[in-house]
Design a protein around this motif. Structure first.
Motif, short mmCIF file in Angstrom:
data_model
loop_
_atom_site.label_atom_id
_atom_site.label_comp_id
_atom_site.label_asym_id
_atom_site.label_seq_id
_atom_site.Cartn_x
_atom_site.Cartn_y
_atom_site.Cartn_z
N ASP A 1 -3.16 -7.76 5.12
CA ASP A 1 -2.07 -7.14 4.39
C ASP A 1 -1.10 -8.25 3.99
OD1 ASP A 1 0.01 -5.71 3.37
OD2 ASP A 1 0.57 -4.74 5.23
N LYS B 1 3.09 -0.48 0.21
CA LYS B 1 2.67 -0.92 1.54
C LYS B 1 1.16 -1.16 1.52
CE LYS B 1 1.98 3.69 3.63
NZ LYS B 1 2.36 4.59 4.76
N ASN B 2 0.69 -1.90 2.55
CA ASN B 2 -0.74 -2.16 2.73
C ASN B 2 -1.39 -2.73 1.46
OD1 ASN B 2 -0.61 -1.24 5.37
ND2 ASN B 2 -1.13 0.86 4.79
N ASN C 1 4.47 -5.70 5.90
CA ASN C 1 5.62 -4.80 6.06
C ASN C 1 6.30 -5.00 7.40
OD1 ASN C 1 5.38 -3.65 3.53
ND2 ASN C 1 3.97 -2.07 4.22
N ASN C 2 7.54 -4.63 7.46
CA ASN C 2 8.43 -4.77 8.62
C ASN C 2 9.05 -6.16 8.72
OD1 ASN C 2 8.09 -2.10 9.61
ND2 ASN C 2 6.08 -2.71 10.40
N TRP D 1 2.87 9.20 -1.00
CA TRP D 1 2.07 7.99 -1.01
C TRP D 1 0.76 8.21 -1.75
CZ3 TRP D 1 3.99 3.44 -0.10
CH2 TRP D 1 5.06 3.29 0.79
N TYR E 1 12.48 -5.76 1.29
CA TYR E 1 12.13 -4.81 2.34
C TYR E 1 13.31 -3.90 2.65
CZ TYR E 1 8.08 -7.78 3.06
OH TYR E 1 6.93 -8.48 2.88
N LYS F 1 8.07 2.28 -3.82
CA LYS F 1 7.73 1.66 -2.54
C LYS F 1 6.27 1.22 -2.55
CE LYS F 1 10.85 4.18 0.60
NZ LYS F 1 10.87 5.10 1.78
N VAL G 1 9.66 -1.15 4.69
CA VAL G 1 8.69 -0.95 3.62
C VAL G 1 9.14 -1.74 2.39
CG1 VAL G 1 7.58 0.74 2.11
CG2 VAL G 1 8.06 1.32 4.48
N ASP H 1 13.99 -0.53 5.27
CA ASP H 1 13.46 0.33 6.32
C ASP H 1 12.00 0.01 6.63
OD1 ASP H 1 15.93 1.67 6.42
OD2 ASP H 1 15.31 3.05 4.84
#
Length: 203
Positions: free
Chosen positions: A32, A195-196, A36-37, A148, A54, A193, A58, A56
């Motif tokens: 990834d 992610k991944n 994230n984070n 998502w 970023y 947003k 994400v 929260d």
């Protein structure tokens, strides 16, 4: 240091039967590259336009005044590849999109695969010398706002395959760009947003 995802993520993004007959991944475990984070962008990322960061835990694109919002991951140039990302379109009056750019030569030359919550299509573009050109578009159910979704592109030679939410919708052959980096894309006032973001080199 890039975060190694579990093999289950590889299964999630790489198990389409139609696809696996065409391409074999060189890595057993995907990576990834958004990680994230984190609180700051990894050094391999280069912002072209937009407000990327970023929130929260994400990754979010929040700029609403540009024609396009683009960020490039300059980790490695790839020719044959599989790239997927989950995206959540949050808002947008003119556009509510999320997309992957690939075979990125520079900030003005690359391919775009994108989906838009305000339109019922999955679209493939070339972006040549700073000008966008539609080369293939198919009808799909528009992604829902504030949910998502996944978008994926598989490229081998001049064959480009586009997936939305795990289903193959688009196939097209084009040789405008031979290799390059990957990245993420939104348009106009899209707040989205991500992610991944999984990128793999394939044989």
């Amino acid at each position: 240091m890039k975060k190694l995802l579990l093999a289950s993520l590889f299964l999630l993004y790489g198990c389409d039967k139609k696809e696996t007959t065409r391409a074999t991944s060189t890595d057993a475990i995907s990576k990834d590259i958004l990680q994230n984070n984190l609180k700051a962008l990894p050094k391999s990322w280069s912002v072209v336009n937009g407000e990327w960061g970023y929130k929260d835990g994400v990754f979010l694109q929040s700029e609403t005044d540009n024609s396009y919002n683009v960020i490039i991951n300059k980790n490695k140039k790839l020719t044959n590849l599989k790239a997927s990302v989950e995206f959540m379109p949050l808002s947008g009056k003119w556009d509510a999109s999320g997309g992957i750019i690939f075979r990125v030569k520079d900030k003005d030359n690359y391919y775009i695969l994108r989906a838009n919550a305000l339109e019922d299509n999955l679209s493939l573009y070339t972006y040549v010398n700073g000008s966008r050109h539609l080369i293939k578009e198919v009808r799909v159910k528009a992604p829902s706002l504030k949910e998502w979704h996944s978008i994926k592109v598989v490229v081998k030679g001049n064959l480009i395959e586009g997936y939305l939410d795990g289903k193959l919708y688009l196939t097209f052959r084009d040789s405008t760009f031979k290799s390059g980096y990957t990245g993420l894309w939104t348009k106009a006032d899209s707040v989205t947003k991500f992610k991944n973001f999984i990128v793999e080199e394939i044989n």
